[in-house]
Design an enzyme around this catalytic site. Structure first.
Site, PDB file in Angstrom:
ATOM      1  N   GLU A 183       9.051  -4.160  11.070  1.00  0.00           N
ATOM      2  CA  GLU A 183       9.454  -2.852  10.555  1.00  0.00           C
ATOM      3  C   GLU A 183       9.901  -1.930  11.681  1.00  0.00           C
ATOM      4  O   GLU A 183       9.187  -1.746  12.668  1.00  0.00           O
ATOM      5  CB  GLU A 183       8.315  -2.201   9.773  1.00  0.00           C
ATOM      6  CG  GLU A 183       8.719  -0.851   9.190  1.00  0.00           C
ATOM      7  CD  GLU A 183       7.740  -0.306   8.159  1.00  0.00           C
ATOM      8  OE1 GLU A 183       7.966   0.827   7.671  1.00  0.00           O
ATOM      9  OE2 GLU A 183       6.764  -0.996   7.843  1.00  0.00           O
ATOM     10  N   ASP A 221       0.820  -1.203   0.000  1.00  0.00           N
ATOM     11  CA  ASP A 221       0.000   0.000   0.000  1.00  0.00           C
ATOM     12  C   ASP A 221       0.862   1.265   0.000  1.00  0.00           C
ATOM     13  O   ASP A 221       0.337   2.376  -0.131  1.00  0.00           O
ATOM     14  CB  ASP A 221      -0.996  -0.004   1.164  1.00  0.00           C
ATOM     15  CG  ASP A 221      -0.340  -0.052   2.530  1.00  0.00           C
ATOM     16  OD1 ASP A 221       0.904  -0.148   2.609  1.00  0.00           O
ATOM     17  OD2 ASP A 221      -1.083  -0.005   3.542  1.00  0.00           O
TER      18      ASP A 221
END
Length: 279
Positions: free
Chosen positions: A186, A49
């Protein structure tokens, strides 16, 4: 790589089986040509995304829609034959509950041919992950910094330092127990990323985490130097194609204004060329 030498694309169980083995290689892709470039080199390709920021000029990923993900997923699928395709579930397409998540995940997979979906969240998403997996939808989890939650996280900050470490570790264990076949870490501190990698049974995919994760992923436009609005610390620029592109465009513009392009070799003669003459 020739068509005859191409390997069969892996599936979610193949990726899971790579735990502790040769590092998994992944990049994001949003277009057919870019997918073709990485097909022979990546184990899986993520239709992220991040496309909203990289290609559509959005300030975050929050405005990305299902229609955008499907459009880019279909484009990427046309460029892949050796790598598995994973597709992001966009913001607000799964958080409401397992049933909403299933409807949208099933649509993404059916309309793009993706081999799995990726969704953000840990403990709070375990029930949804379990629901999807039991219904035949492989799920890649994503914990640590989750960009769809930047408004509650206070921005793009490292997650898992000090007192937060236990929470991120709990997230990793929860998505593993729920049936995710891998998990993206992340912006997680290196020591914590190493601990998670050692303690869970599924592959960890690092992005700003540790070289000892089971694999790595980067946004391709970051590592190629196309996206220059900002450069995260964890990005290594393997090329500066953005600068090269701007230089080439400037040269083209100068040639047009000087009437040196098109030159004789770029235009067509008035008469029909003789047979065998391709001019």
């Amino acid at each position: 790589m020739s068509a005859t030498a191409r390997k069969q694309a892996p599936n979610a169980e193949d990726i899971r089986a790579r735990k502790g083995g040769e590092p998994l290689v992944s990049l994001t892709a949003y277009t057919t040509p870019m997918a073709q470039f990485m097909d022979a080199h990546c184990d899986f390709v993520l239709v992220g995304d991040s496309v909203g920021m990289v290609l559509h000029g959005l300030k975050s990923t929050l405005s990305v829609t299902m229609e955008m993900m499907i459009l880019h997923g279909q484009a990427v699928a046309r460029g892949l034959s050796s790598a598995m395709m994973v597709i992001d579930m966009p913001f607000a397409s799964y958080e409401e509950g397992p049933q909403q998540a299933f409807r949208n995940a099933a649509r993404l997979m059916a309309e793009t041919g993706a081999g799995a979906v990726k969704l953000e969240g840990g403990v709070e998403m375990a029930e949804t992950i379990r629901f999807l997996v039991k219904r035949g939808i492989p799920v890649m989890a994503h914990i640590g910094l989750t960009p769809q939650s930047i408004n509650t996280l206070g921005g793009y900050k490292v997650q898992g330092r000090d007192a937060q470490a236990d929470s991120v570790l709990a997230d990793a264990k929860a998505v593993t127990d729920a049936g995710a076949f891998s998990v993206v870490l992340e912006k997680v501190p290196q020591t914590l990323a190493d601990q998670i990698t050692a303690e869970i049974a599924i592959p960890t995919i690092g992005i700003g985490a540790s070289a000892d994760c089971d694999g790595q992923i980067l946004v391709v436009d970051d590592m190629l130097g196309f996206f220059t609005a900002f450069k995260p610390k964890f990005v290594k620029r393997y090329a500066d194609l953005g600068e090269q592109a701007e230089s080439a465009i400037a040269e083209y513009a100068a040639d047009v204004r000087a009437r040196s392009f098109p030159a004789a070799e770029h235009v067509f003669a008035d008469t029909t060329p003789a047979k065998g003459n391709k001019k």
